[in-house]
Design an enzyme around this catalytic site. Structure first.
Site, PDB file in Angstrom:
ATOM      1  CG  ASP A  41      -2.000  -1.050   1.048  1.00 58.53           C
ATOM      2  OD1 ASP A  41      -2.386  -1.393  -0.012  1.00 58.53           O
ATOM      3  OD2 ASP A  41      -2.555  -1.383   2.119  1.00 58.53           O
TER       4      ASP A  41
ATOM      5  CE  LYS B 113      -7.696   0.699  -1.325  1.00 59.23           C
ATOM      6  NZ  LYS B 113      -6.766  -0.672  -1.519  1.00 59.23           N
TER       7      LYS B 113
END
Length: 328
Positions: A250, A272
């Site tokens: 991530d 994200k």
């Protein structure tokens, strides 16, 4: 990284030590352990080195250093108490592209001597880049207590079977899994317990089995990277990070933590931001399943806790529905 850590084969290679005092004697001992052919040059020689000369274990030249002595040398160490001589050795060796070390003077070195944990053939070299040799020695002392001598015998056993395993498992992925099974299973435990013959027999039996000992099915590891400090990772997390063949990580995972994953692992960024999704969560979930079904060990590396805003629960639900083994 200022220095490239390498292991240099000096067996029967001509090496030169300039100086013949106690410090030079320490360097000569290290070179002899590497089976180098050592020449020492200095006007005077200490008692320890004289003993080696008398036993014809090293060659001694009772002269001051001169450029001619560098001919055909593979490596040079300057260990005199004369700064000017040390500087001369450094400059002449570098001009001839000969690796040179000047004791306690990193600025004159093209290589530095690490502290070594020796479990032959397993060797661990520790360096602080010349900043603090004392710290390197302290780290070595700590590692000496953690790494048993049996690791060397285990490495020797693996070396004897390396070609056999290559023939049995021609694909690198299969060989890696085979050796990981050996290193994490009964064979290694037998070696640690001093049962070398039993370990040898067990390894031979494992190789003779028709069905490979390792599981061909893939697996998924969900690891929380915490707040970003590598020191806070658990030992289990580090072990799984080193086993994974594919890493999905991530945006919030610190680069220093990603760097701890296995160097040859495929890395896939799935970070994200608000309204900016590299991959939608459903696609991430399905990618974990697809990769595992290909027989790969997949690491899902998340910042913080995987189950607090990390959607770890959704990923586990899909893995369970597809009967994909996983660890958290």
């Amino acid at each position: 990284m200022k220095y490239l850590p390498i292991f240099y084969d000096l067996s029967v290679r001509p090496c030169l030590v300039v100086g013949a005092g106690e410090i030079a004697a320490r360097k000569v001992r290290q070179l002899r352990k590497a089976e180098a052919r050592v020449t020492v040059i200095a006007p005077d020689i200490c008692e320890e080195l004289q003993g080696l000369v008398d036993n014809k274990e090293i060659h001694y030249i009772a002269e001051r250093f001169s450029a001619e002595i560098l001919h055909d040398k593979m490596l040079v160490i300057a260990a005199t108490n004369d700064e000017e001589v040390n500087r001369q050795v450094s400059e002449l060796a570098k001009a001839k592209n000969i690796p040179v070390n000047v004791v306690d003077n990193p600025d004159l070195c093209s290589f530095i001597m690490p502290s070594i944990v020796d479990r032959d053939p397993v060797q661990i070299a520790i360096s602080t880049g010349g900043a603090s040799p004392v710290l390197a020695r302290l780290l070595r002392a700590r590692l000496e207590t953690l790494i048993p001598a049996s690791y060397g015998r285990l490495a020797q056993l693996m070396g004897k079977f390396r070609q056999h395993v290559r023939q049995r498992y021609p694909k690198m992925k299969e060989r890696r899994r085979f050796w990981e099974h050996i290193l994490q299973g009964p064979v290694a435990e037998m070696m640690y317990a001093g049962q070398d013959k039993a370990a040898l027999n067990a390894l031979e039996k494992t190789l003779e089995e028709e069905v490979p000992v390792f599981d061909k099915a893939g697996e998924v590891y969900l690891v929380g990277a915490g707040p970003g400090d590598p020191d806070l990772l658990t030992f289990r997390a580090l072990r799984l990070m080193q086993q994974a063949e594919v890493v999905l990580y991530d945006r919030l995972v610190a680069p220093a933590i990603v760097d701890l994953c296995r160097k040859d692992a495929e890395r896939i960024y799935v970070g994200k931001k608000r309204d900016q999704h590299t991959l939608p969560q459903k696609e991430i979930n399905q990618l974990l399943v697809d990769l595992a079904k290909q027989g790969k060990r997949v690491l899902r590396l998340k910042g913080g806790d995987p189950f607090i805003f990390g959607r770890g629960g959704e990923e586990i639900d899909l893995l369970s529905a597809d009967n994909i083994p996983f660890q958290v």
